[in-house]
Design a protein around this motif. Sequence first.
Motif, PDB file in Angstrom:
ATOM      1  N   TRP A 123     -65.847  50.870  19.525  1.00  0.00           N
ATOM      2  CA  TRP A 123     -66.732  51.895  20.177  1.00  0.00           C
ATOM      3  C   TRP A 123     -67.645  51.336  20.983  1.00  0.00           C
ATOM      4  N   TRP A 149     -66.308  49.916  24.268  1.00  0.00           N
ATOM      5  CA  TRP A 149     -66.250  51.267  25.139  1.00  0.00           C
ATOM      6  C   TRP A 149     -67.547  51.489  25.730  1.00  0.00           C
ATOM      7  N   SER A 209     -60.176  55.355  30.100  1.00  0.00           N
ATOM      8  CA  SER A 209     -60.193  55.836  28.418  1.00  0.00           C
ATOM      9  C   SER A 209     -58.923  55.609  27.766  1.00  0.00           C
ATOM     10  N   TYR A 246     -57.804  52.103  27.740  1.00  0.00           N
ATOM     11  CA  TYR A 246     -58.570  51.221  26.770  1.00  0.00           C
ATOM     12  C   TYR A 246     -58.071  51.356  25.232  1.00  0.00           C
ATOM     13  N   TYR A 247     -57.858  52.838  24.952  1.00  0.00           N
ATOM     14  CA  TYR A 247     -57.743  53.046  23.528  1.00  0.00           C
ATOM     15  C   TYR A 247     -56.494  52.555  23.208  1.00  0.00           C
ATOM     16  N   LYS A 250     -55.707  50.079  20.128  1.00  0.00           N
ATOM     17  CA  LYS A 250     -54.950  50.326  18.874  1.00  0.00           C
ATOM     18  C   LYS A 250     -53.567  49.694  18.947  1.00  0.00           C
TER      19      LYS A 250
END
Length: 360
Positions: A324, A327, A342, A345-346, A350
């Motif tokens: 977080w 980011w 976005s 990145y996530y 993950k």
Amino acid sequence: MDVKECGRHVFGVCHDHLAPHVSDGIVVSEHVTYKKLISTIAGELKIDETRKKIKARYIVEVNASPLFICNEMSVKLYVLQFRLEDCVWIFKASCRRGIELFKVRFFQDVHTCPLKDHVFTQLQATVGFVSGFAALKLVNYKRIHTPNDIIEAIKNTFGVDINYQKAWRAKERTIKMLRGKPAYGYRQMARYVYMLNSVYPSSHIRIHKFEDNKFMYLFVALQPLKSGFEYCRPEVVVDGAHLSGAYKGTFVSASTLDGAGCILPIAYGVVDSENDNSWTWFFENFKIDFGERDSMCVVSDRHESIIKVVSVVYPNVPHLACIWHLWKNVCTNFRKSKDRLSDIYYAMAKAYCKDEFGFF
């Protein structure tokens, strides 16, 4: 002349050579000064104020009801009287044409009107009144009740306007009344620690003080939270939050995720700021209580002091970056592209294996 303003002094100047219904109005604040009152009347009557021949024998009180001045006959006669017909208060003064000196002819300073008619012309809310009104809304410390909310509530309930500063002072007074002063809270720290140890035996609670016996650090690890950490993955997330109020400081915490994916706090404390000494003291107490588990890792916002202290206190434990906070750095540096980045990145954050991570 029918003038209905309340909370201000309203003067009407009537000239007899004009029609009876023609009048000019002079409106001044109820807090008008003597100099301003004289200047206003002199300007209306076209009197040379610089000659300083105007004398006033009576100054209207702040909370008086609206008054008016009338000009009658060839001799200028000025009458101040209450608008209420049943009040005998009256003030008369006159001056002849070409003469700029007022002479008081008659003054009756007794009021026969009801007290409420000249006292309650302008309602005001004091800080004490507002704080008592806001107390009911601030009893629950979890409830958010801002000064703007207080301003709106006072307006809706009583029809009275108050400024932001008065609302803020009232809120501060209410909080002090309900919860005491901040200094009193720190004086109760020893009792707080004693009660925690009584309710949660075998907890690890430590207080560190300055040489002059003033508060410096606090570390709290309650026994139920310690027991819960044994059944969670050995992932420790640490972070700090700045405290506001009369006494500054930083609230630091260590937490993890339980089997349901919910945040489980395992230790917390209060320090002066995020620096090498404070984080060293925190992690040393954390290690005394929790030790070092297999496959353990520490996650943080990559604060320099945390990186340095973890490498010393836990030399064999890897230190990872919080996705977080990372980011947020991406959004700061790539503002125009953050919407497109976005999903990528996530997905990378993950990824559970290197091949999956390298795909992006």
